[in-house]
Design an enzyme around this catalytic site. Sequence first.
Site, PDB file in Angstrom:
ATOM      1  N   ASP A  13      45.345  66.375 -48.145  1.00 16.78           N
ATOM      2  CA  ASP A  13      46.564  66.506 -48.960  1.00 16.78           C
ATOM      3  C   ASP A  13      47.210  65.162 -49.283  1.00 16.78           C
ATOM      4  OD1 ASP A  13      46.278  69.348 -48.705  1.00 16.78           O
ATOM      5  OD2 ASP A  13      47.171  69.171 -46.711  1.00 16.78           O
ATOM      6  N   GLY A  40      42.400  72.147 -51.774  1.00 12.20           N
ATOM      7  CA  GLY A  40      43.341  72.488 -52.845  1.00 12.20           C
ATOM      8  C   GLY A  40      43.743  71.201 -53.535  1.00 12.20           C
ATOM      9  N   HIS A  41      43.123  70.921 -54.673  1.00  8.35           N
ATOM     10  CA  HIS A  41      43.420  69.682 -55.387  1.00  8.35           C
ATOM     11  C   HIS A  41      44.335  69.991 -56.569  1.00  8.35           C
ATOM     12  CE1 HIS A  41      39.633  67.566 -53.600  1.00  8.35           C
ATOM     13  NE2 HIS A  41      40.532  67.900 -52.703  1.00  8.35           N
TER      14      HIS A  41
END
Length: 368
Positions: A13, A40-41
Amino acid sequence: MRSLAVIGAQWGDEGKGKIVHLLSGKADVICRYQGGNNAGHTVVTGGKKYVLHLVPSGILKEDKVCIIGNGVVVNPYALQEELNMLKEAGVGAKSRLFVSDRAHLIMPYHIELDKAYEESLGIGTTKRGIGPAYTHKYARIGIRPCDLAEKGYMEAAVTRALDEVNTILVKRFGRKPVEKRDVMKTIEEYREIINPYLTDTAKLLNRYIQEKRKIIYEGAQGVLLDVDCGSYPYVTSSSPVPGGILTGLGIGLKSIGEVVGIIKAYTTRVGSGPFPTELEDETGSLMRERGAEFGASTGRPRRCGWFDAVSVKYVLMVSGIDRLAMTKFDVLDGIGPVRVCTGYRLDGQVISDPPPQCECSWKSSAGI
Ligand code: IMP
């Protein structure tokens, strides 16, 4: 620009998606080499926010080729969901997204196992089946896209896998067994979804490398979550370190021009495990609020704390990082004094490297 690796130098993150998107304007090919849809980009472009889990962030630039390599674990249902989201936004992937025929598939029973193990281990996983899919890969009972079309082989492979899976689910966790007919139905559906994208991505990528195309190797998670170099056992089950690029894509040592590490001006982590600079106070809450520190995959609030130079220095060493890009400095605006951890205090001693053992040492050490 030389070909480069963009890797997370903390616990994930750090803003890798944003940096890859920025750099992909100058690249030809963007590749994922490890992990799966646990990532999760987040990329905001053209006034729209995209969250990519499996597809490389380069897909948002129209003419770029994107590769999901053999080191990735792929859930075709998640892939389809992501491709539908992109299609609705007017982003096409056909003829420029390629998935390795040798990647491993996340089966629904991997997700069941992940949830069951999580109850006893408490790692704080994303429950996407990542760990069990990699476990089966190394136990040589995994299922790959290239296997799906081989009916006879699939029958035998599923029987073998379910022998293991149901022993654990039923005997160890007291859960319902997985039915073979349900798995065979999933396999049919997987085949239909994934077939149009399959190729020998190692061969394709090595051709691009020979043609001197510019490649970005997009890491997922961060080096502190690496199964070898991270805060074991509170890690993911793959290798975000640059070493993972070579095996996860099937390319040679000289294919990586330079390694760019992404760091955030403070530290966050999702899930359990050591975090010596964690702030469980108003400043931590302020960082979380201002930095929108909630998991892009699971929505879980991220734990927040000061920048930890001890762990980042270790990451620089094990990853051979050439340059660093720092994100989210503005989140600290008005927070003062800003603190940076330069050592850990453990049992009255100051140490300057992360200890190897988490439960007894790293977890109980405090940042100074
Ligand atoms: P898993 O990868 O789902 O097995 O989760 C193992 C650990 O890695 C957990 O602490 C997760 O929260 C963490 N993790 C996995 N993917 C990410 C990510 O993309 N960003 C941050 N943490 C992650």
